[in-house]
Write an enzyme that holds these catalytic residues in place. Structure first.
Site, PDB file in Angstrom:
ATOM      1  N   CYS A   1     -64.671   6.885  35.911  1.00  0.00           N
ATOM      2  CA  CYS A   1     -64.094   7.353  34.647  1.00  0.00           C
ATOM      3  C   CYS A   1     -63.681   8.813  34.773  1.00  0.00           C
ATOM      4  O   CYS A   1     -64.529   9.713  34.699  1.00  0.00           O
ATOM      5  CB  CYS A   1     -65.108   7.178  33.519  1.00  0.00           C
ATOM      6  SG  CYS A   1     -64.551   7.829  31.935  1.00  0.00           S
TER       7      CYS A   1
ATOM      8  N   CYS B   1     -64.379  10.856  31.590  1.00  0.00           N
ATOM      9  CA  CYS B   1     -65.782  11.246  31.406  1.00  0.00           C
ATOM     10  C   CYS B   1     -66.174  12.396  32.325  1.00  0.00           C
ATOM     11  O   CYS B   1     -66.806  13.363  31.896  1.00  0.00           O
ATOM     12  CB  CYS B   1     -66.695  10.060  31.699  1.00  0.00           C
ATOM     13  SG  CYS B   1     -66.269   8.532  30.849  1.00  0.00           S
ATOM     14  N   ASP B   2     -65.813  12.292  33.596  1.00  0.00           N
ATOM     15  CA  ASP B   2     -66.365  13.181  34.609  1.00  0.00           C
ATOM     16  C   ASP B   2     -65.371  14.179  35.192  1.00  0.00           C
ATOM     17  O   ASP B   2     -65.776  15.122  35.879  1.00  0.00           O
ATOM     18  CB  ASP B   2     -66.952  12.342  35.753  1.00  0.00           C
ATOM     19  CG  ASP B   2     -68.040  11.400  35.267  1.00  0.00           C
ATOM     20  OD1 ASP B   2     -68.789  11.796  34.360  1.00  0.00           O
ATOM     21  OD2 ASP B   2     -68.124  10.265  35.780  1.00  0.00           O
TER      22      ASP B   2
END
Length: 329
Positions: free
Chosen positions: A153, A156-157
């Site tokens: 992701c 997300c990261d």
């Protein structure tokens, strides 16, 4: 219209027999819930998260009505619409579905739905909309370093890797889209793809080429190296067989999806790949169980999942009406 406002998250949910129980809170599950509520059906959603893969998408540009919208925002809007209709989401993961008072081709049915939290719910019909999980490379180091430089992701990261060097693995829409996103937040990104051509839409391929992001084609990742975090990857050229080692801080993997259907394989409704085949009414092989969205192995798009969710809810409503008429007779 039925409202969950008076129900706690405890036994009263379990003591009811729901008209429709929806498993999954992505675009297919949310849409099925919206239509089921509008049909006046007593409806419950069980899901371990909200939005599924949609929530993890940085930018959505092909959903009607929105020129651009983030996956998290679209998830929040769908969830808000479901809540406004009086439908709640139980945050849990379904472990098994069993017919309790149901012959497979006779009705009315009842199903027992058991979850990992030890709960049991009852429903007359089921709509499975759990989607599919990101596929893994299955190479040494991947499992051990997931969350320590290995990610599925970028939204997300990605911000954690600003100014650092990463690779994106894949050649489809998601891989190119996420590589572009990573570059936009000042991540030093290189794309690695096992084929000599991309599989992404032309508009994304054009945008990718214009970005100047380096691409290593005909190449696979054979190992992810690192002790406490990702430090490098081993690469092998599929044409020449040459093996190289590339220092990186992160590995973002976007190589497709795998269906999350282990909990229903005992029902015989999955194919050899784990997907759930359906007819044009979203009916599975078991009467009273419907499926919608990516889990049906169709064109994996939010718009498709939404359409299938609407059809599944309508089919559940028609089946319930059929059963109710037989009871009256």
């Amino acid at each position: 219209m039925f409202s969950l406002g008076g129900f706690s998250r405890g036994g009263e949910y379990e003591n009811k027999t729901w008209d429709v129980l929806i498993i999954g809170a992505g675009p297919a599950g949310f849409t099925a819930a919206i239509y089921a509520a509008r049909f006046g059906l007593e409806t419950l959603i069980i899901s371990k998260d909200l939005g599924g893969n949609m929530a993890l998408t940085d930018l959505i540009e092909n959903y009607p009505g929105f020129i651009k919208i983030s996956g998290s925002e679209l998830t929040n809007r769908m969830h808000e619409q479901v809540k406004n209709l009086g439908i709640d989401v139980i945050f849990d993961e379904v472990e098994r579905i069993d017919p309790t008072e149901c012959a497979y081709y006779e009705g009315p049915c009842k199903f027992a739905v058991k979850t990992k939290n030890g709960k049991a719910y009852k429903a007359k019909t089921i709509i499975i909309a759990v989607g599919a999980a990101p596929r893994k490379l299955h190479v040494p180091g991947e499992e051990e370093l997931t969350g320590r430089g290995v990610s599925y992701c970028a939204t997300c990261d990605g911000p954690l890797f600003k100014g650092k060097k990463v690779i994106v693995v894949g050649g489809g829409n998601t891989a190119l889209q996420e590589a572009l996103y990573l570059k936009s937040i000042e991540v030093d990104v290189t794309l690695v793809h096992r084929r000599d051509q991309f599989r992404a839409d032309k508009i994304l391929q054009d945008r990718f080429r214009e970005s100047g992001i380096p691409a290593i084609l005909n190449t696979v990742v054979t190992e992810i190296i690192g002790k406490d975090k990702v430090e490098a990857v081993k690469l092998r050229n599929r044409v020449t067989g040459e093996e190289t080692e590339m220092p990186v801080d992160g590995v973002f993997i976007f190589i497709g999806y795998e269906p999350k259907t282990d909990f229903v394989k005992h029902l015989g409704i999955t194919d050899e790949y784990g997907y759930i085949p359906v007819d044009m009414y979203m009916r599975t092989k078991v009467k009273g169980i419907f499926a919608a969205g990516d889990i049906t192995n169709v064109f994996k798009q939010i718009a498709v999942a939404v359409g299938q969710g609407a059809i599944a809810a309508n089919s559940a409503k028609e089946l319930l009406e059929e059963w109710n008429s037989k009871v009256v007779e």
